[in-house]
Design an enzyme around this catalytic site. Structure first.
Site, short mmCIF file in Angstrom:
data_model
loop_
_atom_site.label_atom_id
_atom_site.label_comp_id
_atom_site.label_asym_id
_atom_site.label_seq_id
_atom_site.Cartn_x
_atom_site.Cartn_y
_atom_site.Cartn_z
CB CYS A 269 -1.06 -1.71 8.38
SG CYS A 269 -2.70 -2.38 8.48
CD GLU B 94 -0.58 -2.19 1.15
OE1 GLU B 94 -1.52 -1.38 1.26
OE2 GLU B 94 -0.18 -2.88 2.10
#
Length: 157
Positions: free
Chosen positions: A68, A115
């Site tokens: 990620c 996020e």
């Protein structure tokens, strides 16, 4: 070496500005762009998971998806994922595609993630070569086993 920036956004994913990554993940974290990548091995369709490096600021030694990270200001999620896969694991997927939107906010160990974090899925032909500053360990695992591990050991992931 240039400072890695995180792209700040509003709930509609409109750019508000940037801040250094080192300032982004704290007790309260502004909403920003990220991505989450799941890479499968082509020959047996197993998922590659990683244990985050002990050197990481955010959640060291936690097991996670393959890779990620954060796209740059004018970088697509696919390009950002390819960049981070190369940096963290020395992998170059033969296929990589954004498959689903994802928005999350969670706090663990005093660090908040906040996020817009689309999910990407890819395929590789080769074995990873983990970078020790990024990755402590890797493991290939069947998808349903991965889901069972998360269900029964959520604090490890």
């Amino acid at each position: 070496m240039s400072t890695e920036l995180v792209v700040l956004v509003d709930e509609q994913n409109r750019v508000l500005g940037t801040i250094p990554k080192s300032e982004a993940h704290r007790e309260t974290t502004p909403l920003h762009r990220a991505f989450s990548t799941y890479i499968f091995r082509s020959r047996d369709k197993q998922l590659l998971i990683q244990q985050r490096s002990s050197k990481k600021k955010t959640w060291p030694l936690i097991w996670s998806n393959t890779c990620c990270g954060h796209p740059g200001l004018d970088e697509s999620n696919v390009d950002a994922a390819r960049r981070r896969l190369k940096q963290e694991l020395d992998l170059q997927p033969t296929f990589l595609e954004e498959v689903a939107p994802y928005r999350y906010c969670v706090t663990k160990d005093g660090i908040m993630e906040n996020e817009i974090c689309p999910i990407l899925v890819g395929v590789v032909e080769h074995e990873p070569a983990p970078h020790p500053d990024e990755v402590e360990a890797v493991q290939w695992i069947e998808w349903y086993s991965f889901l069972e591990h998360i269900k029964h050991n959520p604090t490890l992931f």
